[in-house]
Write a protein that holds these residues in place. Structure first.
Motif, PDB file in Angstrom:
ATOM      1  N   GLY A  74     -20.799  19.275  20.745  1.00  0.00           N
ATOM      2  CA  GLY A  74     -20.284  20.585  20.370  1.00  0.00           C
ATOM      3  C   GLY A  74     -20.618  20.923  18.939  1.00  0.00           C
ATOM      4  N   PRO A  75     -20.011  21.992  18.408  1.00  0.00           N
ATOM      5  CA  PRO A  75     -20.307  22.433  17.040  1.00  0.00           C
ATOM      6  C   PRO A  75     -19.926  21.375  16.012  1.00  0.00           C
ATOM      7  N   TYR A  76     -20.524  21.488  14.825  1.00  0.00           N
ATOM      8  CA  TYR A  76     -20.159  20.610  13.722  1.00  0.00           C
ATOM      9  C   TYR A  76     -18.695  20.832  13.349  1.00  0.00           C
ATOM     10  N   GLY A  77     -18.103  19.796  12.757  1.00  0.00           N
ATOM     11  CA  GLY A  77     -16.726  19.895  12.295  1.00  0.00           C
ATOM     12  C   GLY A  77     -15.850  18.841  12.944  1.00  0.00           C
ATOM     13  N   ASN A  78     -14.790  18.428  12.230  1.00  0.00           N
ATOM     14  CA  ASN A  78     -13.972  17.339  12.751  1.00  0.00           C
ATOM     15  C   ASN A  78     -13.026  17.762  13.873  1.00  0.00           C
ATOM     16  N   GLY A  79     -12.970  19.063  14.176  1.00  0.00           N
ATOM     17  CA  GLY A  79     -12.175  19.496  15.323  1.00  0.00           C
ATOM     18  C   GLY A  79     -12.866  19.234  16.647  1.00  0.00           C
ATOM     19  N   THR A  80     -14.196  19.162  16.643  1.00  0.00           N
ATOM     20  CA  THR A  80     -14.949  18.984  17.890  1.00  0.00           C
ATOM     21  C   THR A  80     -14.656  17.652  18.569  1.00  0.00           C
ATOM     22  N   PRO A  81     -14.689  16.509  17.873  1.00  0.00           N
ATOM     23  CA  PRO A  81     -14.365  15.263  18.568  1.00  0.00           C
ATOM     24  C   PRO A  81     -12.932  15.227  19.096  1.00  0.00           C
ATOM     25  N   VAL A  82     -12.016  15.881  18.392  1.00  0.00           N
ATOM     26  CA  VAL A  82     -10.630  15.934  18.862  1.00  0.00           C
ATOM     27  C   VAL A  82     -10.555  16.714  20.175  1.00  0.00           C
ATOM     28  N   LEU A  83     -11.278  17.831  20.245  1.00  0.00           N
ATOM     29  CA  LEU A  83     -11.307  18.623  21.476  1.00  0.00           C
ATOM     30  C   LEU A  83     -12.012  17.864  22.597  1.00  0.00           C
ATOM     31  N   ASN A  84     -13.104  17.185  22.287  1.00  0.00           N
ATOM     32  CA  ASN A  84     -13.792  16.365  23.293  1.00  0.00           C
ATOM     33  C   ASN A  84     -12.817  15.378  23.942  1.00  0.00           C
ATOM     34  N   ALA A  85     -12.046  14.695  23.113  1.00  0.00           N
ATOM     35  CA  ALA A  85     -11.110  13.689  23.626  1.00  0.00           C
ATOM     36  C   ALA A  85      -9.942  14.323  24.360  1.00  0.00           C
ATOM     37  N   ALA A  86      -9.471  15.459  23.862  1.00  0.00           N
ATOM     38  CA  ALA A  86      -8.315  16.114  24.485  1.00  0.00           C
ATOM     39  C   ALA A  86      -8.605  16.502  25.923  1.00  0.00           C
ATOM     40  N   ARG A  87      -9.841  16.851  26.212  1.00  0.00           N
ATOM     41  CA  ARG A  87     -10.199  17.239  27.579  1.00  0.00           C
ATOM     42  C   ARG A  87     -10.110  16.057  28.536  1.00  0.00           C
ATOM     43  N   VAL A  88     -10.181  14.847  28.005  1.00  0.00           N
ATOM     44  CA  VAL A  88     -10.031  13.636  28.826  1.00  0.00           C
ATOM     45  C   VAL A  88      -8.569  13.189  28.859  1.00  0.00           C
ATOM     46  N   ILE A  89      -7.901  13.278  27.719  1.00  0.00           N
ATOM     47  CA  ILE A  89      -6.509  12.820  27.618  1.00  0.00           C
ATOM     48  C   ILE A  89      -5.581  13.673  28.470  1.00  0.00           C
ATOM     49  N   GLY A  90      -5.800  14.992  28.465  1.00  0.00           N
ATOM     50  CA  GLY A  90      -4.958  15.862  29.267  1.00  0.00           C
ATOM     51  C   GLY A  90      -3.832  16.487  28.470  1.00  0.00           C
ATOM     52  N   ASP A  91      -2.837  16.992  29.172  1.00  0.00           N
ATOM     53  CA  ASP A  91      -1.787  17.832  28.603  1.00  0.00           C
ATOM     54  C   ASP A  91      -0.643  16.985  28.044  1.00  0.00           C
ATOM     55  N   GLU A  92      -0.896  16.292  26.943  1.00  0.00           N
ATOM     56  CA  GLU A  92       0.135  15.473  26.317  1.00  0.00           C
ATOM     57  C   GLU A  92      -0.205  15.286  24.845  1.00  0.00           C
ATOM     58  N   PRO A  93       0.782  14.969  24.017  1.00  0.00           N
ATOM     59  CA  PRO A  93       0.500  14.744  22.594  1.00  0.00           C
ATOM     60  C   PRO A  93      -0.274  13.453  22.385  1.00  0.00           C
ATOM     61  N   PHE A  94      -1.068  13.415  21.318  1.00  0.00           N
ATOM     62  CA  PHE A  94      -1.796  12.206  20.973  1.00  0.00           C
ATOM     63  C   PHE A  94      -1.999  12.152  19.472  1.00  0.00           C
ATOM     64  N   MET A  95      -2.281  10.953  18.983  1.00  0.00           N
ATOM     65  CA  MET A  95      -2.492  10.762  17.552  1.00  0.00           C
ATOM     66  C   MET A  95      -3.975  10.836  17.220  1.00  0.00           C
ATOM     67  N   VAL A  96      -4.290  11.321  16.037  1.00  0.00           N
ATOM     68  CA  VAL A  96      -5.662  11.344  15.528  1.00  0.00           C
ATOM     69  C   VAL A  96      -5.672  10.637  14.177  1.00  0.00           C
ATOM     70  N   LEU A  97      -6.488   9.605  14.066  1.00  0.00           N
ATOM     71  CA  LEU A  97      -6.686   8.907  12.795  1.00  0.00           C
ATOM     72  C   LEU A  97      -8.177   8.829  12.510  1.00  0.00           C
ATOM     73  N   TRP A  98      -8.566   8.919  11.250  1.00  0.00           N
ATOM     74  CA  TRP A  98      -9.959   8.725  10.857  1.00  0.00           C
ATOM     75  C   TRP A  98     -10.164   7.255  10.501  1.00  0.00           C
ATOM     76  N   ALA A  99     -11.348   6.760  10.781  1.00  0.00           N
ATOM     77  CA  ALA A  99     -11.638   5.342  10.525  1.00  0.00           C
ATOM     78  C   ALA A  99     -12.260   5.132   9.159  1.00  0.00           C
ATOM     79  N   ASP A 100     -11.906   5.938   8.169  1.00  0.00           N
ATOM     80  CA  ASP A 100     -12.295   5.622   6.794  1.00  0.00           C
ATOM     81  C   ASP A 100     -11.071   5.602   5.884  1.00  0.00           C
ATOM     82  N   ASP A 101      -9.885   5.458   6.503  1.00  0.00           N
ATOM     83  CA  ASP A 101      -8.634   5.322   5.761  1.00  0.00           C
ATOM     84  C   ASP A 101      -8.019   3.964   6.078  1.00  0.00           C
ATOM     85  N   VAL A 102      -7.472   3.324   5.057  1.00  0.00           N
ATOM     86  CA  VAL A 102      -6.706   2.100   5.262  1.00  0.00           C
ATOM     87  C   VAL A 102      -5.353   2.281   4.582  1.00  0.00           C
TER      88      VAL A 102
END
Length: 289
Positions: free
Chosen positions: A104-132
């Motif tokens: 999809g388009p550039y931007g960090n919202g695209t991977p979240v939307l990609n995953a949401a379409r698989v996860i379905g209609d429920e809340p989920f957490m989003v973390l970036w893998a460059d934070d500790v």
């Protein structure tokens, strides 16, 4: 109840070139583990065991790190290195990990939307893998607890110096509810210090709800009608907050951002000093130099 999480890892890591020319930034070591392993262990310790990693063809090493490797395990056991063999086996069973390719388009919202379409209609957490995060209570558990009380989207926040406002998304705080919980009505992306609406920074941890996903879908439709700019998760949260409750949780702990060369070195240095075996020797070395 939040029991699923998304970790986007498809970014190019250009701020860390040439280090990330072949090595994904998520695989850079902090102490004796790559950054993404710290993130996944944080989620597992917080009771989240279904994880979707949104990746790209350049990030094969991420998948290999968590894949079963019976040959390596056997070689280690035959060499009498049973403890190392057990650690290799544990990596492949830490959580149920699913991999998706970003599309999809550039931007960090695209991977979240990609995953949401698989996860379905429920809340989920989003973390970036460059934070500790180093915290007595893991950051993910703090976010999870905030969501379970608020039943609305939650952003991880940290106090910031106002002169740093232009580096972050800064929340518009409507009410301080105590215990680090803030009700927010929007986000201003990278404002000038004199225009910052608060002294908190959104630092890359979220609980996302279906309403926020709907905003990402709407933004993506607009982008396809007029392909300009990028799709950002913070923009979707800002739009959602205009008519719905959104909360910030000030995280109790220490945050290390590994996304730039200096910050990565700081995180690596802090992890080395905190290591029970290596820390004392490194302190001696620092005193001698």
């Amino acid at each position: 109840m939040v029991h699923k999480a998304v970790i986007p890892v498809a970014g190019l890591g250009t701020r860390l070139l040439p280090l990330t020319r072949a090595l994904p930034k998520e695989m850079l070591p902090i102490g004796d583990k790559p950054v993404i392993e710290h993130t996944i262990r944080e989620l597992v310790e917080s009771g989240i065991d279904e994880i979707t990693i949104v990746t790209s063809s350049r990030k094969e090493l991420v998948q290999r790190h968590f894949a079963p490797d019976s040959d390596l395990e056997q070689q280690l056991r035959e060499a009498g290195k049973d403890e190392l063999a057990a650690s290799v086996a544990e990596l492949s069973s830490l959580a149920h990990i699913t991999y998706l390719y970003q599309n999809g388009p550039y931007g960090n919202g695209t991977p979240v939307l990609n995953a949401a379409r698989v996860i379905g209609d429920e809340p989920f957490m989003v973390l970036w893998a460059d934070d500790v995060f180093v915290a007595e209570v893991p950051r993910a558990r703090q976010l999870k607890a905030a969501y379970e009380e608020a039943r609305a989207p939650v952003l991880a926040l940290m106090p910031m110096a106002v002169e740093d406002a232009s580096r972050y998304g800064v929340p518009v705080v409507e009410e301080d509810l105590g215990g680090g919980r803030l009700r927010i009505s929007g986000l201003v992306e990278k404002p000038r210090p004199e225009e910052a609406p608060s002294r908190y920074a959104a630092i890359g941890g979220y609980v996302v709800t279906p309403g926020v996903v709907a905003e990402l879908e709407a933004a993506t439709r607009r982008w396809h009608e007029r392909p300009e700019g990028e799709i950002y998760l913070t923009d979707a949260l800002h739009r959602h907050a205009a008519g719905n409750p959104v909360y910030g949780q000030v995280i109790d702990g220490t945050w290390w951002d590994t996304g730039s060369p200096l910050n990565y070195l700081r995180a690596q240095f802090a992890a080395a000093l905190a290591h029970p075996a290596y820390g004392p020797e490194l302190r001696k070395l620092a005193l001698e130099s």
